[in-house]
Design a protein around this motif. Structure first.
Motif, PDB file in Angstrom:
ATOM      1  N   ALA A  71      -1.243  -6.704  -8.628  1.00 28.75           N
ATOM      2  CA  ALA A  71      -2.091  -5.538  -8.366  1.00 28.75           C
ATOM      3  C   ALA A  71      -1.649  -4.343  -9.205  1.00 28.75           C
ATOM      4  O   ALA A  71      -2.477  -3.563  -9.673  1.00 28.75           O
ATOM      5  N   TYR A  72      -0.338  -4.198  -9.416  1.00 30.67           N
ATOM      6  CA  TYR A  72       0.169  -3.077 -10.214  1.00 30.67           C
ATOM      7  C   TYR A  72      -0.404  -3.116 -11.628  1.00 30.67           C
ATOM      8  O   TYR A  72      -0.783  -2.096 -12.190  1.00 30.67           O
ATOM      9  N   PHE A  73      -0.472  -4.314 -12.196  1.00 27.32           N
ATOM     10  CA  PHE A  73      -0.974  -4.420 -13.559  1.00 27.32           C
ATOM     11  C   PHE A  73      -2.499  -4.401 -13.632  1.00 27.32           C
ATOM     12  O   PHE A  73      -3.060  -4.043 -14.666  1.00 27.32           O
ATOM     13  N   ASN A  74      -3.177  -4.777 -12.573  1.00 29.45           N
ATOM     14  CA  ASN A  74      -4.642  -4.867 -12.619  1.00 29.45           C
ATOM     15  C   ASN A  74      -5.356  -3.662 -12.034  1.00 29.45           C
ATOM     16  O   ASN A  74      -6.559  -3.513 -12.236  1.00 29.45           O
ATOM     17  N   VAL A  75      -4.655  -2.808 -11.312  1.00 29.80           N
ATOM     18  CA  VAL A  75      -5.301  -1.623 -10.735  1.00 29.80           C
ATOM     19  C   VAL A  75      -5.746  -0.666 -11.839  1.00 29.80           C
ATOM     20  O   VAL A  75      -6.762   0.021 -11.701  1.00 29.80           O
ATOM     21  N   HIS A 111      -4.328   6.629  -8.423  1.00 30.45           N
ATOM     22  CA  HIS A 111      -3.348   6.630  -7.338  1.00 30.45           C
ATOM     23  C   HIS A 111      -3.975   6.187  -6.012  1.00 30.45           C
ATOM     24  O   HIS A 111      -3.368   5.415  -5.257  1.00 30.45           O
ATOM     25  N   LEU A 112      -5.172   6.680  -5.719  1.00 25.01           N
ATOM     26  CA  LEU A 112      -5.830   6.280  -4.481  1.00 25.01           C
ATOM     27  C   LEU A 112      -6.155   4.783  -4.469  1.00 25.01           C
ATOM     28  O   LEU A 112      -6.026   4.120  -3.435  1.00 25.01           O
ATOM     29  N   THR A 113      -6.537   4.244  -5.631  1.00 29.92           N
ATOM     30  CA  THR A 113      -6.819   2.813  -5.718  1.00 29.92           C
ATOM     31  C   THR A 113      -5.552   2.008  -5.491  1.00 29.92           C
ATOM     32  O   THR A 113      -5.545   1.008  -4.765  1.00 29.92           O
ATOM     33  N   TRP A 114      -4.445   2.431  -6.101  1.00 27.40           N
ATOM     34  CA  TRP A 114      -3.180   1.721  -5.936  1.00 27.40           C
ATOM     35  C   TRP A 114      -2.716   1.762  -4.482  1.00 27.40           C
ATOM     36  O   TRP A 114      -2.266   0.758  -3.931  1.00 27.40           O
ATOM     37  N   VAL A 115      -2.843   2.905  -3.826  1.00 25.75           N
ATOM     38  CA  VAL A 115      -2.447   3.005  -2.421  1.00 25.75           C
ATOM     39  C   VAL A 115      -3.341   2.119  -1.553  1.00 25.75           C
ATOM     40  O   VAL A 115      -2.859   1.424  -0.656  1.00 25.75           O
ATOM     41  N   SER A 116      -4.631   2.097  -1.826  1.00 20.19           N
ATOM     42  CA  SER A 116      -5.556   1.272  -1.040  1.00 20.19           C
ATOM     43  C   SER A 116      -5.276  -0.214  -1.213  1.00 20.19           C
ATOM     44  O   SER A 116      -5.181  -0.957  -0.228  1.00 20.19           O
ATOM     45  N   VAL A 117      -5.120  -0.651  -2.456  1.00 21.44           N
ATOM     46  CA  VAL A 117      -4.877  -2.076  -2.709  1.00 21.44           C
ATOM     47  C   VAL A 117      -3.513  -2.494  -2.167  1.00 21.44           C
ATOM     48  O   VAL A 117      -3.367  -3.538  -1.532  1.00 21.44           O
ATOM     49  N   ILE A 121      -2.766  -5.272   0.779  1.00 23.78           N
ATOM     50  CA  ILE A 121      -1.889  -6.432   0.565  1.00 23.78           C
ATOM     51  C   ILE A 121      -0.777  -6.457   1.600  1.00 23.78           C
ATOM     52  O   ILE A 121      -0.481  -7.502   2.188  1.00 23.78           O
ATOM     53  N   LEU A 122      -0.146  -5.320   1.843  1.00 27.33           N
ATOM     54  CA  LEU A 122       0.943  -5.280   2.819  1.00 27.33           C
ATOM     55  C   LEU A 122       0.459  -5.572   4.235  1.00 27.33           C
ATOM     56  O   LEU A 122       1.153  -6.228   5.016  1.00 27.33           O
TER      57      LEU A 122
END
Length: 131
Positions: A71-75, A111-117, A121-122
């Motif tokens: 997800a880090y690389f694809n966000v 940043h909002l997308t990374w936090v949401s994804v 996942i978590l």
């Protein structure tokens, strides 16, 4: 000073719960009984169902780590789609946005997308849930 206060608090807890079946603090000057030993946990009976199909904490942690790295690389790519949509939507509606404003909104959306994804996942992959 802190050690002395801790010792006084420990002795107070021992005295106040001494008459219970299982005191919260065992006697400091004797060996704890089997009931008082904090490291003894009751053994759980294992179910004889299909426990091989369920993932344990170690497996879910590894899976979660792999998904978070992916997800880090694809966000970033997903954020580009959102940024383009934002750019076209503002152009269509005639809302003037300067280049620095557009870049700051792109970073905010990233940043909002990374936090949401990451939150998704978590919350779905980890077992047992830590939160």
């Amino acid at each position: 000073l802190a050690g002395s206060l801790s010792l006084v608090g420990l002795l107070y807890l021992h005295q106040s719960t001494k008459h219970n079946d299982t005191p919260s603090v065992p006697n400091l000057w004797s060996n704890p009984t089997r009931k008082e030993a904090p490291w003894r946990f009751p053994k759980k009976k294992r179910k004889k169902n299909n426990s091989a199909t369920k993932l344990g904490p170690k497996n879910t942690s590894i899976l979660t780590l792999i998904l978070l790295i992916g997800a880090y690389f694809n966000v970033g790519r997903l954020n580009d789609v959102f940024a383009d949509f934002l750019d076209y939507a503002t152009l269509v509606h005639g809302i003037p946005i300067s280049t620095p404003m557009f870049r700051s909104l792109t970073v905010l959306l990233g940043h909002l997308t990374w936090v949401s994804v990451g939150s998704f996942i978590l919350s779905t992959c980890l077992r047992p849930r830590p939160f």
